[in-house]
Design an enzyme around this catalytic site. Structure first.
Site, PDB file in Angstrom:
ATOM      1  N   ASP A   1       0.906  -0.860   0.266  1.00 53.74           N
ATOM      2  CA  ASP A   1       0.212   0.224  -0.147  1.00 53.74           C
ATOM      3  C   ASP A   1       0.892   0.712  -0.389  1.00 53.74           C
ATOM      4  O   ASP A   1       1.425   2.057   0.867  1.00 53.74           O
ATOM      5  CB  ASP A   1      -1.188  -0.068   1.683  1.00 53.74           C
TER       6      ASP A   1
ATOM      7  N   HIS B   1       0.753   3.813  -2.091  1.00 48.49           N
ATOM      8  CA  HIS B   1      -0.213   4.134  -3.000  1.00 48.49           C
ATOM      9  C   HIS B   1       0.806   5.618  -3.319  1.00 48.49           C
ATOM     10  O   HIS B   1       0.119   6.603  -3.295  1.00 48.49           O
ATOM     11  CB  HIS B   1      -1.217   4.409  -2.150  1.00 48.49           C
TER      12      HIS B   1
ATOM     13  N   ASP C   1      -0.682  -2.381  -4.798  1.00 46.75           N
ATOM     14  CA  ASP C   1      -1.154  -0.838  -4.873  1.00 46.75           C
ATOM     15  C   ASP C   1      -0.001   0.091  -4.299  1.00 46.75           C
ATOM     16  O   ASP C   1       0.557   0.830  -2.878  1.00 46.75           O
ATOM     17  CB  ASP C   1      -1.542  -0.538  -3.150  1.00 46.75           C
TER      18      ASP C   1
ATOM     19  N   ASN D   1      -5.056  -4.437  -5.224  1.00 46.00           N
ATOM     20  CA  ASN D   1      -6.428  -3.977  -6.434  1.00 46.00           C
ATOM     21  C   ASN D   1      -6.270  -2.472  -6.872  1.00 46.00           C
ATOM     22  O   ASN D   1      -7.412  -2.666  -8.171  1.00 46.00           O
ATOM     23  CB  ASN D   1      -7.544  -3.754  -5.015  1.00 46.00           C
ATOM     24  N   HIS D   2      -5.355  -2.026  -7.081  1.00 46.64           N
ATOM     25  CA  HIS D   2      -5.939  -1.029  -7.400  1.00 46.64           C
ATOM     26  C   HIS D   2      -4.996  -0.713  -8.994  1.00 46.64           C
ATOM     27  O   HIS D   2      -5.298  -0.293  -9.953  1.00 46.64           O
ATOM     28  CB  HIS D   2      -4.550   0.380  -6.714  1.00 46.64           C
TER      29      HIS D   2
END
Length: 103
Positions: free
Chosen positions: A8, A10, A37, A69-70
């Site tokens: 994550d 991001h 992610d 998932n991103h």
């Protein structure tokens, strides 16, 4: 060989570098596993992408990249308008902006 696992990210390039520095990450001996992610939300998505791409090239099999998932939303958005809207609502806009800054 140590194994370092991050998830994550991001688009938070500065934070990723700070974390790896704190862990005394060694590109020449450690294994790095990114649990997806990497993109969306943060304003340094391109920088994360470019850094991880270079690590993968330099480290080979010791750098493992797992699609999150991103990343999957981005891939789904290519062929489907609804998926594109969902991706944009979940940080895709920031990813596009970050890449456009580089052109």
């Amino acid at each position: 060989m140590r194994t370092i696992i991050v998830a994550d990210i991001h688009g938070c390039h500065s934070e990723l570098l700070a974390l790896l520095k704190k862990l005394k990450f060694r590109e020449d001996t450690d294994r790095l596993i990114c649990l997806g992610d990497l993109i969306d939300r943060g304003n340094q998505v391109y920088e994360v992408f470019d850094y991880v791409r270079t690590l993968k090239s330099d480290m080979g099999e010791r750098c493992v990249l797992i699609r999150g998932n991103h990343e999957q939303m981005l891939m789904d958005s290519v062929d489907d308008r609804f998926s594109r809207q969902m991706w944009f609502m979940n940080g895709g806009v920031e990813t596009v902006r970050s890449f456009k800054k580089q052109s």
